[in-house]
Design an enzyme around this catalytic site. Structure first.
Site, PDB file in Angstrom:
ATOM      1  N   SER A  43      67.404  59.589  33.775  1.00 21.41           N
ATOM      2  CA  SER A  43      67.114  60.139  35.104  1.00 21.41           C
ATOM      3  C   SER A  43      66.496  61.531  35.045  1.00 21.41           C
ATOM      4  O   SER A  43      66.313  62.150  36.081  1.00 21.41           O
ATOM      5  CB  SER A  43      68.410  60.243  35.914  1.00 21.41           C
ATOM      6  OG  SER A  43      68.994  58.988  36.056  1.00 21.41           O
ATOM      7  N   GLY A  44      66.227  62.022  33.837  1.00 18.55           N
ATOM      8  CA  GLY A  44      65.693  63.374  33.732  1.00 18.55           C
ATOM      9  C   GLY A  44      66.725  64.352  33.183  1.00 18.55           C
ATOM     10  O   GLY A  44      66.641  65.566  33.424  1.00 18.55           O
ATOM     11  N   TRP A  47      65.322  67.297  31.190  1.00 12.78           N
ATOM     12  CA  TRP A  47      64.711  68.299  32.080  1.00 12.78           C
ATOM     13  C   TRP A  47      65.799  69.187  32.689  1.00 12.78           C
ATOM     14  O   TRP A  47      65.710  70.419  32.655  1.00 12.78           O
ATOM     15  CB  TRP A  47      63.933  67.551  33.165  1.00 12.78           C
ATOM     16  CG  TRP A  47      63.060  68.379  34.050  1.00 12.78           C
ATOM     17  CD1 TRP A  47      62.660  69.669  33.864  1.00 12.78           C
ATOM     18  CD2 TRP A  47      62.455  67.948  35.280  1.00 12.78           C
ATOM     19  NE1 TRP A  47      61.845  70.066  34.891  1.00 12.78           N
ATOM     20  CE2 TRP A  47      61.708  69.031  35.770  1.00 12.78           C
ATOM     21  CE3 TRP A  47      62.474  66.749  36.007  1.00 12.78           C
ATOM     22  CZ2 TRP A  47      60.970  68.947  36.957  1.00 12.78           C
ATOM     23  CZ3 TRP A  47      61.744  66.667  37.186  1.00 12.78           C
ATOM     24  CH2 TRP A  47      61.003  67.755  37.650  1.00 12.78           C
ATOM     25  N   HIS A 105      77.287  61.207  31.094  1.00  5.85           N
ATOM     26  CA  HIS A 105      76.814  60.129  31.986  1.00  5.85           C
ATOM     27  C   HIS A 105      77.991  59.492  32.727  1.00  5.85           C
ATOM     28  O   HIS A 105      77.828  58.489  33.418  1.00  5.85           O
ATOM     29  CB  HIS A 105      76.146  59.021  31.170  1.00  5.85           C
ATOM     30  CG  HIS A 105      74.839  59.393  30.526  1.00  5.85           C
ATOM     31  ND1 HIS A 105      73.816  60.016  31.204  1.00  5.85           N
ATOM     32  CD2 HIS A 105      74.365  59.172  29.263  1.00  5.85           C
ATOM     33  CE1 HIS A 105      72.777  60.168  30.376  1.00  5.85           C
ATOM     34  NE2 HIS A 105      73.090  59.674  29.204  1.00  5.85           N
ATOM     35  N   ARG A 127      67.594  59.221  39.897  1.00  2.08           N
ATOM     36  CA  ARG A 127      66.176  58.872  39.875  1.00  2.08           C
ATOM     37  C   ARG A 127      66.021  57.431  40.328  1.00  2.08           C
ATOM     38  O   ARG A 127      66.946  56.612  40.137  1.00  2.08           O
ATOM     39  CB  ARG A 127      65.675  59.018  38.421  1.00  2.08           C
ATOM     40  CG  ARG A 127      64.203  58.811  38.240  1.00  2.08           C
ATOM     41  CD  ARG A 127      63.841  58.885  36.755  1.00  2.08           C
ATOM     42  NE  ARG A 127      62.415  58.867  36.569  1.00  2.08           N
ATOM     43  CZ  ARG A 127      61.802  58.713  35.403  1.00  2.08           C
ATOM     44  NH1 ARG A 127      62.524  58.569  34.303  1.00  2.08           N
ATOM     45  NH2 ARG A 127      60.498  58.700  35.316  1.00  2.08           N
ATOM     46  N   GLY A 261      57.002  61.074  32.075  1.00  2.00           N
ATOM     47  CA  GLY A 261      57.514  62.058  33.039  1.00  2.00           C
ATOM     48  C   GLY A 261      56.875  61.944  34.409  1.00  2.00           C
ATOM     49  O   GLY A 261      56.632  62.958  35.065  1.00  2.00           O
TER      50      GLY A 261
HETATM   51  P1  A3P Z   1      59.782  58.407  31.408  1.00  2.00           P
HETATM   52  O1  A3P Z   1      60.254  57.456  30.361  1.00  2.00           O
HETATM   53  O2  A3P Z   1      59.579  57.743  32.737  1.00  2.00           O
HETATM   54  O3  A3P Z   1      58.604  59.213  31.005  1.00  2.00           O
HETATM   55  P2  A3P Z   1      66.548  61.425  30.180  1.00  2.00           P
HETATM   56  O4  A3P Z   1      66.200  62.835  29.856  1.00  2.00           O
HETATM   57  O5  A3P Z   1      67.620  61.293  31.219  1.00  2.00           O
HETATM   58  O6  A3P Z   1      66.778  60.602  28.973  1.00  2.00           O
HETATM   59  O7  A3P Z   1      65.271  60.838  30.932  1.00  2.00           O
HETATM   60  C1  A3P Z   1      64.072  60.672  30.245  1.00  2.00           C
HETATM   61  C2  A3P Z   1      62.954  60.617  31.244  1.00  2.00           C
HETATM   62  O8  A3P Z   1      62.678  61.930  31.744  1.00  2.00           O
HETATM   63  C3  A3P Z   1      61.670  60.124  30.605  1.00  2.00           C
HETATM   64  O9  A3P Z   1      60.961  59.467  31.658  1.00  2.00           O
HETATM   65  C4  A3P Z   1      61.022  61.441  30.197  1.00  2.00           C
HETATM   66  O10 A3P Z   1      59.645  61.360  29.961  1.00  2.00           O
HETATM   67  C5  A3P Z   1      61.342  62.303  31.418  1.00  2.00           C
HETATM   68  N1  A3P Z   1      61.311  63.749  31.145  1.00  2.00           N
HETATM   69  C6  A3P Z   1      61.673  64.398  30.012  1.00  2.00           C
HETATM   70  N2  A3P Z   1      61.483  65.716  30.158  1.00  2.00           N
HETATM   71  C7  A3P Z   1      60.975  65.915  31.381  1.00  2.00           C
HETATM   72  C8  A3P Z   1      60.551  67.084  32.100  1.00  2.00           C
HETATM   73  N3  A3P Z   1      60.606  68.294  31.562  1.00  2.00           N
HETATM   74  N4  A3P Z   1      60.077  66.908  33.340  1.00  2.00           N
HETATM   75  C9  A3P Z   1      60.003  65.688  33.910  1.00  2.00           C
HETATM   76  N5  A3P Z   1      60.382  64.544  33.279  1.00  2.00           N
HETATM   77  C10 A3P Z   1      60.864  64.659  32.032  1.00  2.00           C
END
Ligand code: A3P
Length: 302
Positions: A43-44, A47, A105, A127, A261
């Site tokens: 879910s990000g 980030w 989680h 997300r 992302g």
């Molecule tokens: P996608 O696979 O859709 O690109 P988590 O961190 O919970 O494991 O989630 C990973 C998801 O967050 C991935 O999505 C990844 O690319 C995205 N992500 C990682 N860093 C990010 C950032 N700084 N800003 C926005 N999305 C990010």
């Protein structure tokens, strides 16, 4: 990311973190100043960890010397069930300077009582489940290529709809934290990935206020908020050497946490039938709750 799911207290817990979750649940002692970052997987989390770390540590180092330049955010803000309690049921967490920032989680209902009873803060990030599912599919594909051959997207959608996702059912996860955020707005901050992608500055300020580290007027005037936002942006973090080529201590490549992302990438992978099935279920499960929009997220192509 491979392995089994065990049903434990109504939650589908990955076998990899099962022991860690139980130790965390039994032994974790929250401090009033702790900040616990909580997400459903994909879910990000990465980030949110970078943002929270940068906010809390901006007094200790300028961004040009931030540990985020040389360490993956998951290293700096470890998962309680995976990293901290995984091998050691009694880790020493007392000497970490405050605010201690951890992540998990774990669903709300399963949190240790010390988190619920103390004044510590919970930041929840969710997300759109369609994007999460696609993200997860790529994630397991990178970690275990044989799994992707073994599990089709169709099967993953089917599992999602039966609640069979890591820390699922997804709707229970979101609703648990949504309700808590409505009942205890000072305790639980509910954020959404899609909102943060539209506009990051105001969620970033809200996050800093909530964590008890508000930006001063001077900092705002100096552009500190924007600086942290762009430092933690997907493009910046993804391109750092540590995240391109570094390895996590479990041996995972750091780059598995950075893919696209974006919002709405599901439209490139899910068939209309899969989308309809998932959306209908979300409508049903989140019916009557103002978290409906939250759980479903806002998909660009929808
Ligand atoms: P996608 O696979 O859709 O690109 P988590 O961190 O919970 O494991 O989630 C990973 C998801 O967050 C991935 O999505 C990844 O690319 C995205 N992500 C990682 N860093 C990010 C950032 N700084 N800003 C926005 N999305 C990010």
């Amino acid at each position: 990311d491979g392995g089994y799911l065990y049903q434990y207290q109504g939650c589908w817990c990955p076998s990899l973190s099962f022991q860690g979750l139980i130790s965390f649940q039994r032994h974790f002692q929250a401090h009033d100043t702790d900040v616990i970052l909580i997400t459903p997987p994909k879910s990000g989390t990465t980030w949110l960890k970078a943002l929270a770390f940068a906010i809390a540590n901006r007094m200790h180092y300028p961004l040009s010397q931030s540990p985020l330049l040389t360490s993956n955010p998951h290293h700096l803000v470890p998962f309680l069930e995976f990293n901290i309690y995984h091998e050691n049921p009694f880790p020493n967490l007392e000497n970490i300077h405050s605010p201690r920032i951890f992540s998990t989680h774990t669903p709300y209902a399963l949190l240790p009582s010390s988190i619920k009873d103390s004044k510590c803060k919970i930041v929840y990030l969710c997300r759109n489940p369609l994007d999460r599912l696609v993200s997860y599919w790529h994630f397991i594909g990178k970690l275990r290529p044989e799994t992707v051959e073994a599990i089709s997207l169709d099967q993953l959608v089917d599992m999602f709809c039966r609640g069979l996702t890591a820390y699922g059912p997804f709707w229970d996860h979101v609703l648990g934290y949504w309700k808590a955020s409505q009942e205890m707005p000072n305790k639980v901050l509910f954020l959404q990935y899609e909102d943060m992608k539209v506009e990051i500055v105001s969620p970033l300020k809200t996050l800093a206020d909530f964590m008890g580290c508000p930006f001063s007027l001077d900092e705002e005037k100096q552009g500190m908020v924007e600086e942290i936002a762009s430092f933690c942006s997907f493009n910046n973090l993804k391109e750092l050497e540590v995240n391109k080529t570094g390895k996590f201590h479990t041996g995972k490549q750091n780059n598995v946490f950075f893919r696209k992302g974006e919002v709405g990438d599901w439209a490139n992978y899910l068939t209309p039938g899969m989308v309809e099935r998932m959306e209908k279920l979300m409508e049903e499960k989140l019916e009557g709750s103002t978290s409906k929009r939250r759980g479903r997220g806002r998909a660009k192509n929808n």
